[in-house]
Design a protein around this motif. Sequence first.
Motif, PDB file in Angstrom:
ATOM      1  N   UNK A  44       0.829  -1.211   0.000  1.00  0.00           N
ATOM      2  CA  UNK A  44       0.000   0.000   0.000  1.00  0.00           C
ATOM      3  C   UNK A  44       0.862   1.259   0.000  1.00  0.00           C
ATOM      4  N   UNK A  45       2.138   1.118  -0.299  1.00  0.00           N
ATOM      5  CA  UNK A  45       3.098   2.219  -0.169  1.00  0.00           C
ATOM      6  C   UNK A  45       2.745   3.454  -0.992  1.00  0.00           C
ATOM      7  N   UNK A  46       2.298   3.247  -2.229  1.00  0.00           N
ATOM      8  CA  UNK A  46       2.039   4.372  -3.126  1.00  0.00           C
ATOM      9  C   UNK A  46       0.551   4.569  -3.393  1.00  0.00           C
ATOM     10  N   UNK A  56      -2.548   8.243   1.618  1.00  0.00           N
ATOM     11  CA  UNK A  56      -3.312   7.596   2.680  1.00  0.00           C
ATOM     12  C   UNK A  56      -3.239   8.412   3.973  1.00  0.00           C
ATOM     13  N   UNK A  57      -2.079   8.978   4.256  1.00  0.00           N
ATOM     14  CA  UNK A  57      -1.920   9.782   5.462  1.00  0.00           C
ATOM     15  C   UNK A  57      -2.818  11.008   5.436  1.00  0.00           C
ATOM     16  N   UNK A  58      -2.892  11.679   4.282  1.00  0.00           N
ATOM     17  CA  UNK A  58      -3.768  12.841   4.148  1.00  0.00           C
ATOM     18  C   UNK A  58      -5.225  12.448   4.367  1.00  0.00           C
ATOM     19  N   UNK A  59      -5.621  11.367   3.737  1.00  0.00           N
ATOM     20  CA  UNK A  59      -7.001  10.902   3.854  1.00  0.00           C
ATOM     21  C   UNK A  59      -7.350  10.580   5.300  1.00  0.00           C
ATOM     22  N   UNK A  60      -6.461   9.860   5.971  1.00  0.00           N
ATOM     23  CA  UNK A  60      -6.709   9.485   7.358  1.00  0.00           C
ATOM     24  C   UNK A  60      -6.819  10.702   8.264  1.00  0.00           C
ATOM     25  N   UNK A 120       5.459 -15.549  -6.992  1.00  0.00           N
ATOM     26  CA  UNK A 120       4.877 -14.602  -6.042  1.00  0.00           C
ATOM     27  C   UNK A 120       3.991 -13.606  -6.774  1.00  0.00           C
ATOM     28  N   UNK A 121       2.800 -13.400  -6.249  1.00  0.00           N
ATOM     29  CA  UNK A 121       1.882 -12.389  -6.758  1.00  0.00           C
ATOM     30  C   UNK A 121       1.934 -11.194  -5.809  1.00  0.00           C
ATOM     31  N   UNK A 122       2.348 -10.044  -6.314  1.00  0.00           N
ATOM     32  CA  UNK A 122       2.359  -8.818  -5.521  1.00  0.00           C
ATOM     33  C   UNK A 122       1.164  -7.967  -5.912  1.00  0.00           C
ATOM     34  N   UNK A 123       0.339  -7.671  -4.912  1.00  0.00           N
ATOM     35  CA  UNK A 123      -0.860  -6.862  -5.130  1.00  0.00           C
ATOM     36  C   UNK A 123      -0.575  -5.451  -4.637  1.00  0.00           C
ATOM     37  N   UNK A 124      -0.317  -4.551  -5.561  1.00  0.00           N
ATOM     38  CA  UNK A 124      -0.060  -3.153  -5.213  1.00  0.00           C
ATOM     39  C   UNK A 124      -1.367  -2.366  -5.329  1.00  0.00           C
ATOM     40  N   UNK A 125      -1.880  -1.899  -4.195  1.00  0.00           N
ATOM     41  CA  UNK A 125      -3.070  -1.040  -4.226  1.00  0.00           C
ATOM     42  C   UNK A 125      -2.627   0.343  -4.702  1.00  0.00           C
ATOM     43  N   UNK A 126      -3.143   0.780  -5.833  1.00  0.00           N
ATOM     44  CA  UNK A 126      -2.703   2.051  -6.407  1.00  0.00           C
ATOM     45  C   UNK A 126      -3.682   3.192  -6.182  1.00  0.00           C
ATOM     46  N   UNK A 127      -4.991   2.866  -6.155  1.00  0.00           N
ATOM     47  CA  UNK A 127      -5.990   3.929  -5.985  1.00  0.00           C
ATOM     48  C   UNK A 127      -7.275   3.357  -5.406  1.00  0.00           C
TER      49      UNK A 127
END
Length: 202
Positions: A44-46, A56-60, A120-127
């Motif tokens: 969830x880094x980006x 994410x920090x702004x939203x929170x 390995x499957x990497x799931x990057x949450x982008x938006x």
Amino acid sequence: MKKTSILLFLLLVAAGVSAQKMTVQEGDFKFLKDAKAVNVVFRYDDMKLLKENKTEQQYKEERTAELNAKNAGTGDTWAKKWDGAKESIWEPNFMDLLAKTVTAKKGTVFGQGRKDAPYTLTVDATWLYPGWDAGVMKQPAKVSTLLTFTETGNPSKVLLKIKSENAPGDQWGSNFSNESRIGEGFEKTAKTLGNRIVKEAY
């Protein structure tokens, strides 16, 4: 009265429509045909949120302040719920649908922490768009991710890269939880991915 009911129904249908796209950017599914297990990693880094592409920090911070202003303490409670949603809702939903669509039909097991798996499957949450529910009217969540399959022992070796956009997070009836609606988006992502794996890999 009848015209009003029809209008409300059409508005509800329109609100629930979300055009999900899943596009292969690199590679193909063939390597999964003989795979017994696949490791899964979530990132969830980006990740950005809403039309404004907030971090994410702004939203929170903004959401916490908004809720606390309405009722002291509720924002802080929500922030904890949001942080826990990744491991308690989003990731389990995703894993559950892979099990139902791929494991149940083809036997390939997807699991977190499976370093013994060849891929390995990497799931990057982008938006993410959390959506909303006001009872009569609602807007489904939307989840966009980058799904990348690599060799576990050689992460630089990309075998398949898929861009998934606007997977809808909606449910029948009312759902006033942003976190739960987003979880449905992760579930829809895995369902679509799983069905494509079954169709194109075997």
